[in-house]
Design a protein around this motif. Structure first.
Motif, PDB file in Angstrom:
ATOM      1  N   SER A 107     -52.959  51.290  -9.944  1.00 52.42           N
ATOM      2  CA  SER A 107     -54.227  51.522 -10.310  1.00 52.42           C
ATOM      3  C   SER A 107     -54.383  53.000 -11.063  1.00 52.42           C
ATOM      4  O   SER A 107     -53.441  53.710 -11.180  1.00 52.42           O
ATOM      5  CB  SER A 107     -55.354  51.779  -9.046  1.00 52.42           C
ATOM      6  OG  SER A 107     -54.838  52.725  -8.390  1.00 52.42           O
ATOM      7  N   LYS A 128     -56.363  48.299   1.543  1.00 52.91           N
ATOM      8  CA  LYS A 128     -56.974  47.528   0.247  1.00 52.91           C
ATOM      9  C   LYS A 128     -57.747  46.325   0.991  1.00 52.91           C
ATOM     10  O   LYS A 128     -57.559  45.766   2.012  1.00 52.91           O
ATOM     11  CB  LYS A 128     -55.850  46.881  -0.612  1.00 52.91           C
ATOM     12  CG  LYS A 128     -55.100  47.920  -1.277  1.00 52.91           C
ATOM     13  CD  LYS A 128     -53.966  47.413  -2.264  1.00 52.91           C
ATOM     14  CE  LYS A 128     -53.624  48.369  -2.882  1.00 52.91           C
ATOM     15  NZ  LYS A 128     -52.426  47.705  -3.998  1.00 52.91           N
ATOM     16  N   GLU A 160     -57.606  54.480  -6.438  1.00 55.92           N
ATOM     17  CA  GLU A 160     -58.199  53.455  -5.833  1.00 55.92           C
ATOM     18  C   GLU A 160     -58.714  53.785  -4.553  1.00 55.92           C
ATOM     19  O   GLU A 160     -59.767  54.439  -4.240  1.00 55.92           O
ATOM     20  CB  GLU A 160     -57.023  52.271  -5.899  1.00 55.92           C
ATOM     21  CG  GLU A 160     -57.777  50.696  -5.385  1.00 55.92           C
ATOM     22  CD  GLU A 160     -56.467  49.920  -5.442  1.00 55.92           C
ATOM     23  OE1 GLU A 160     -56.859  48.849  -5.576  1.00 55.92           O
ATOM     24  OE2 GLU A 160     -55.286  50.192  -5.701  1.00 55.92           O
ATOM     25  N   ASN A 161     -58.041  53.457  -3.339  1.00 54.64           N
ATOM     26  CA  ASN A 161     -58.530  53.791  -2.014  1.00 54.64           C
ATOM     27  C   ASN A 161     -57.841  54.893  -1.257  1.00 54.64           C
ATOM     28  O   ASN A 161     -57.763  55.008  -0.138  1.00 54.64           O
ATOM     29  CB  ASN A 161     -58.296  52.391  -1.116  1.00 54.64           C
ATOM     30  CG  ASN A 161     -59.078  51.079  -1.542  1.00 54.64           C
ATOM     31  OD1 ASN A 161     -59.509  51.296  -2.518  1.00 54.64           O
ATOM     32  ND2 ASN A 161     -58.675  50.120  -0.946  1.00 54.64           N
TER      33      ASN A 161
END
Length: 183
Positions: A116, A176, A145-146
């Motif tokens: 990402s 995720k 992302e996370n």
């Protein structure tokens, strides 16, 4: 008579010292200004490796410094994600190999099929272009992302993909999300 001779000697010496230095070198005034700068660097095969753009570039002859307004550095290497750096202002080393970015510095590494996008924010960044090293001694926040990683003092080696955070390191890693709505 002796005082008058001393004063004359002092005045003559002062005037000679000032004559040796050009007036433009006594002041911090730009000797040239470039609007809408775009500098492109190519590798030996003629492929673009990086570009440096700025709204304005100012060169100062008194200290041979170069300032940039709204700089943007883009590093593009074959088969690697594009890295874009932006800031409010910047400066170049005399040989142009080092870029110093100040104020609202944002680094964005583009994502790909297996990775990402990554964003890094700080108030100062030092880029050593020839060695693909990016460093700061200030607070930095890296998001992907996370995941969020923060700390004070950072060094990143783009060639080896090594990231070093120096102190006050904190991280938040979330799993995720899996799509459970499939029937």
């Amino acid at each position: 008579m002796l005082a008058l001779a001393g004063l004359t000697f002092w005045l003559e010496r002062t005037v000679r010292e000032e004559e040796g230095v050009h007036p433009s070198l006594r002041r911090h005034d730009p000797d040239y200004v470039v609007d809408n700068l775009l500098h492109t660097r190519f590798n030996a095969q003629g492929v673009v490796e990086s570009t440096l753009a700025a709204v304005k570039m100012l060169h100062y002859p008194d200290d041979d410094s170069t300032d940039l307004v709204a700089p943007r550095v883009v590093q593009t290497k074959p088969s690697e994600p594009r890295v874009t750096l932006t800031a409010d202002r910047g400066a170049l080393s005399q040989d142009g190999e080092e870029v110093f970015l100040y104020g609202n510095v944002l680094l964005v590494r583009e994502g790909g099929p297996d990775r990402s996008e990554t964003r890094m924010r700080t108030s100062f960044l030092h880029v050593v272009r020839g060695h693909s090293v990016i460093r700061t001694d200030r607070d930095v926040v890296i998001t992907e992302e996370n995941r969020v990683l923060s700390g004070r003092g950072m060094e990143y080696h783009n060639d080896s993909k090594e990231l070093f955070l120096r102190e006050r390191v904190r991280g938040r890693f979330e799993p995720k999300n899996k799509d459970t709505s499939a029937k």
